[in-house]
Design an enzyme around this catalytic site. Structure first.
Site, PDB file in Angstrom:
ATOM      1  N   GLU A 171       0.799  -1.225   0.000  1.00 31.72           N
ATOM      2  CA  GLU A 171       0.000   0.000   0.000  1.00 31.72           C
ATOM      3  C   GLU A 171       0.836   1.281   0.000  1.00 31.72           C
ATOM      4  OE1 GLU A 171      -3.016  -0.035   3.027  1.00 31.72           O
ATOM      5  OE2 GLU A 171      -3.858  -1.923   2.326  1.00 31.72           O
ATOM      6  N   GLU A 365      -4.753  -8.878   1.023  1.00 26.66           N
ATOM      7  CA  GLU A 365      -5.338  -8.591   2.346  1.00 26.66           C
ATOM      8  C   GLU A 365      -6.840  -8.443   2.186  1.00 26.66           C
ATOM      9  OE1 GLU A 365      -3.859  -5.158   4.502  1.00 26.66           O
ATOM     10  OE2 GLU A 365      -1.771  -5.714   4.096  1.00 26.66           O
TER      11      GLU A 365
END
Ligand code: PNW
Length: 462
Positions: A171, A365
């Site tokens: 991220e 995720e």
């Protein structure tokens, strides 16, 4: 359900969130140590950096308890485990002298995983930049892509005889936008939009150099990817118009928004920054930052696209077919973190992303935080986590049925852990952690996930 036989059923964690051992065996501090130890009230936000002043000093003490943790993973039947490496454990100064004891920890962890039949998936950078590198300017320093590549080389040389799957960055959106532009995560900078683009360009170049180094030095033929959090949208109905509108909206910039996937994934996978975004930001997009060769460096070929997905926004088509955001209804379903429950994103987003970028996809995720505690009967009952995962996995099954190559799913998270600015207050794990005693308890969801894995997803539709 159509989950392929070799589907990577996994769970994920990140170094600073679980390891603890902050000073153990020569580890150096990262920006998250600095940030979490600063307990002053931030006057702009009227709160401490971290709720309750929690730090990752001890976290789940995974640094010392990793053997027990791998045993639990095996008990859960995990086929794959995604974890990140603490850069400052290996290079306490961020570069230069290698801390062999730090490297040895990851080597033991990898051995333990392989012994248990669990495939390691390594994230090289999950936000915890060595403080020593922040001190020389962090991602603003033009040397950073090269410094990152040096670090990657050390890890790859040490572990790639056993590790196949590599992700450069986790991220980068959150790290740059929340940490450097909004100032609500480490390193708590609040830079201008224009400077923000320099940071984006720098971290994307680091990604590219990292990919080159993995390809050059890996002993086992590597599978290389990245794990961003693409902004997620889904259509209001199954009508073709709504689907098209949601797809359009997923890759479109109409406001000064850094989150859209195209800022991050177009450079990497298409070799260019998005034109509509450049138009919107006008003079604040510093064209001069792009030097000859940069876009080629950033767009090194990848083997897969990892995606972290939690919640999305509903989109419908107006009369002209243009996308419109549908406001959340009152009392929408939400997690303890007050994140929306929007399982449809696991159906549509992999499909949209595959169509645009043409790479196999891993859900790196997905999960939720809930208020879980150990019941009087000694178990941890988390029916909402089971329901959440079931809904999301069923939607993911639809993407696979429609022909999108989804190769794996990593639940966030293996165990309760340090949820960044929210400290230990958000519990995302399938394993409950008592932070005082370090006792682990498999939640009901861990037992349920084992059944899902054993049946290759068959039991989801029952
Ligand atoms: C991810 N959002 O961050 C991170 O990769 C994990 O380290 C983290 O623990 C996990 O998700 C849960 O938060 C996110 O605002 C941060 O939607 C913010 C968002 C999503 C993911």
């Amino acid at each position: 359900m159509n989950f392929p036989n070799d589907f990577a059923w996994g769970a994920a964690t990140a170094a600073y969130q679980i390891e603890g051992g902050a000073d153990a065996d020569g580890r150096g501090p990262s920006i998250w140590d600095t940030y979490s130890h600063d307990k002053k009230i931030d006057s702009l936000r009227n709160r401490m950096n971290i709720l309750n002043g929690d730090t990752g000093d001890t976290a789940c003490d995974h640094y010392h308890l990793y053997k027990e943790d791998v045993k639990l993973m095996k008990e859960m039947g995990l086929k794959a485990y995604r974890f990140s490496i603490s850069w400052s454990r290996i290079l306490p100064e961020g570069r230069g002298k290698v801390n062999e004891a730090g490297l040895a920890f990851y080597s033991r962890l990898v051995d333990e995983l392989i012994e248990a039949g669990i495939e390691p998936y390594i994230t090289l950078f999950h936000w915890d930049l060595p403080q020593a590198l922040q001190d020389i300017g962090g991602w603003f320093n033009p040397e950073m892509p090269a410094i990152f590549a040096e670090y990657v080389k050390i890890v790859v040389k040490a572990l790639s005889d056993r590790v196949t799957y590599w992700m450069t960055l986790n991220e980068p959106q959150c790290h740059i936008i929340i940490g450097h532009i909004m100032g609500e995560c480490a390193p708590k900078l609040r830079v201008s939009d224009q400077q923000g683009f320099y940071l984006i360009h720098s971290i994307l170049k680091a990604h590219g150099k990292g990919v080159q180094v993995i390809r050059e030095y890996a002993v086992k033929k590597p599978q290389i990817g990245i794990a961003p959090n693409p902004q997620a949208f889904y259509p209001a109905t199954e009508r073709e118009e709504d689907r098209k509108a949601a797809e359009k909206y997923s890759f479109r910039i109409t406001t000064r928004n850094f989150w859209n996937s195209t800022w991050w994934l177009d450079p990497i996978l298409l070799g260019r920054y998005p034109e509509d975004g450049i138009r919107v930001f006008g003079e604040d997009f510093p064209m001069e930052m792009i030097k000859p060769g940069d876009m080629e460096l950033i767009s090194q070929p990848l083997d897969f696209l990892g995606c972290n997905f939690y919640q999305g926004t509903k989109i419908m088509a107006d009369e002209k077919g243009e996308p419109v955001v549908v406001p959340r209804k009152q009392g929408f379903d939400m997690t303890a973190f007050k994140w929306g429950v929007t399982p449809e994103i696991l159906h549509y987003m992999p499909t949209f992303l595959y169509k645009r970028y043409n790479l196999p996809i891993y859900i790196t995720e997905n999960g939720l935080s809930m208020a879980d505690w150990v019941s009087l009967d000694g178990n941890v009952h988390d029916p909402l986590r089971i329901d959440f995962m079931k809904r999301y996995l069923l939607e993911l099954g639809k993407a696979i049925e429609e022909g999108t190559p989804v190769k794996g799913y990593f639940a966030w998270s293996l165990m309760d852990n340090y949820e960044w600015s929210n400290g230990y207050s958000e519990r995302f794990g399938m394993i409950h952690v008592d932070y005082e005693t370090q006792k682990r308890t498999l939640k009901d969801s861990a037992h349920w996930y084992r059944e899902v894995i054993l049946s290759d997803g068959e039991c989801l539709s029952k």
